[in-house]
Motif scaffolding. Sequence first.
Motif: not given
Length: 69
Positions: A8-26
Amino acid sequence: MIDEFQDTSPIQDSILESFIQSTKSYYVGDPQQSIYLFRGARSEVFFNKVQKIVSQGGSFSQKLINYRS
């Protein structure tokens, strides 16, 4: 669940964070198997995510079993 997080790149991580927000993730990944450096993947993203998860009370599990060989 996010698999192959080591690529994962830093940009991809930012995109993932915007989708995930406070949802539990693995997150699943092995920084020693990162192969996408040429497209921006950084192992620091993986290690930073581990630190963030642990600092927020989440858990981190390291499996040292190699089923491939």
